[in-house]
Scaffold this active site. Structure first.
Site, mmCIF file in Angstrom:
data_model
loop_
_atom_site.group_PDB
_atom_site.id
_atom_site.type_symbol
_atom_site.label_atom_id
_atom_site.label_comp_id
_atom_site.label_asym_id
_atom_site.label_seq_id
_atom_site.Cartn_x
_atom_site.Cartn_y
_atom_site.Cartn_z
ATOM 1 N N SER A 1 30.515 52.552 39.893
ATOM 2 C CA SER A 1 30.467 52.102 38.215
ATOM 3 C C SER A 1 29.573 53.056 37.581
ATOM 4 O O SER A 1 28.605 53.367 37.924
ATOM 5 C CB SER A 1 30.409 50.580 38.259
ATOM 6 O OG SER A 1 31.362 50.040 38.928
HETATM 7 N N1 SAH Z 1 30.187 48.142 43.859
HETATM 8 C C1 SAH Z 1 30.774 49.711 44.090
HETATM 9 C C2 SAH Z 1 32.312 49.886 43.191
HETATM 10 C C3 SAH Z 1 33.183 50.271 44.078
HETATM 11 S S1 SAH Z 1 34.925 50.188 43.463
HETATM 12 C C4 SAH Z 1 29.852 50.803 43.886
HETATM 13 O O1 SAH Z 1 28.812 50.471 43.378
HETATM 14 O O2 SAH Z 1 30.084 51.751 44.175
HETATM 15 C C5 SAH Z 1 35.621 49.072 44.155
HETATM 16 C C6 SAH Z 1 35.702 48.915 45.695
HETATM 17 O O3 SAH Z 1 36.391 47.734 45.945
HETATM 18 C C7 SAH Z 1 36.195 49.917 46.311
HETATM 19 O O4 SAH Z 1 35.341 50.602 47.333
HETATM 20 C C8 SAH Z 1 37.643 49.470 46.990
HETATM 21 O O5 SAH Z 1 37.904 49.874 48.384
HETATM 22 C C9 SAH Z 1 36.921 47.895 47.422
HETATM 23 N N2 SAH Z 1 37.843 46.713 47.246
HETATM 24 C C10 SAH Z 1 39.186 46.533 46.865
HETATM 25 N N3 SAH Z 1 39.873 45.740 47.117
HETATM 26 C C11 SAH Z 1 39.012 44.750 48.105
HETATM 27 C C12 SAH Z 1 39.179 43.581 48.761
HETATM 28 N N4 SAH Z 1 40.128 42.791 48.762
HETATM 29 N N5 SAH Z 1 38.001 43.421 49.601
HETATM 30 C C13 SAH Z 1 36.996 44.134 49.720
HETATM 31 N N6 SAH Z 1 36.837 45.505 49.013
HETATM 32 C C14 SAH Z 1 37.735 45.834 48.249
#
Ligand code: SAH
Length: 208
Positions: free
Chosen positions: A52
């Protein structure tokens, strides 16, 4: 530099600003993007996922009103950047990621940063982490069509939850505060996150 950008956009919580100044964002990016680490923009982290934008990380973290004694649940570990910032601020962070490659890399970064108060696991985070609930804070860093019910259930009284709610194209950040009288919702602005993939949210096939 990052601190000035965040303050200019209204992030005032001193502990949150200090945690963001501490976290080396370049460690959470593929090496060819290290030069862009302090741009206020989301960036790709592999597996079609993104880290993000710093402003959004700061905003969501501040809305949790993190206290030193808190236990926080994060859904969507991704690069681990948001996790690391939370771990710097609270007693314990529980984080759930569905993609094994991303989780392995994030855990390596936590070790390198000597963050010992993070428990990370692979799975569908929409179901929360019932064995260690309730949580003082819950942060969902992927977009959902509605608040998954298990997450509301696992929020402690007095706790706060932040989640982007909307469709696959755009969402609104929703802050839910659980008090003695129930759940109080506030909408704090438009965002764009990758989807939460779950039986309780979006299906993998629905991705744009
Ligand atoms: N907090 C992260 C943002 C990652 S983007 C950072 O600081 O980098 C969102 C993430 O959510 C992705 O890695 C994706 O694989 C994960 N995601 C999507 N659906 C999910 C679910 N049902 N359970 C756990 N993770 C999930």
């Amino acid at each position: 530099m990052l601190r000035a950008q965040l303050e200019a956009r209204g992030i005032r919580d001193r502990r949150v600003l200090a945690a963001m100044a501490w976290a080396p964002r370049e460690w959470f990016l593929p090496s060819h993007l290290a030069a862009d680490a302090y741009d206020d923009a989301p960036l790709p982290i592999g597996n079609a996922q993104t880290i993000s934008q710093p402003y959004i990380v700061g905003l969501m973290t501040a809305e949790l009103v993190p206290q030193r004694r808190d236990r926080v649940l994060e859904i969507g570990t991704g690069s681990g950047y948001q996790t690391a910032i939370l771990a710097h601020l609270v007693r314990a962070v529980y984080t759930v990621e569905r993609l094994p490659d991303l989780l392995v890399e994030a855990e390596e970064r936590f070790r390198r940063l000597r963050l010992t108060n993070i428990e990370a696991r692979l799975g569908d985070g929409a179901h929360g982490w019932p064995e260690v609930a309730p949580f003082d804070g819950i942060i969902v860093t992927a977009a959902a069509p509605q608040l998954p019910a298990p997450l509301a259930d696992q929020l402690a009284e007095g706790g706060r939850l932040v989640i982007p709610i909307g469709d696959l194209v755009s969402q609104e950040l929703v802050v839910v505060h659980r008090t003695g009288t129930g759940f109080h919702e506030r909408r704090i602005g438009g965002v764009r996150f990758v989807p939460l993939i779950s039986r309780l949210a979006f299906t993998e096939e629905s991705r744009p």
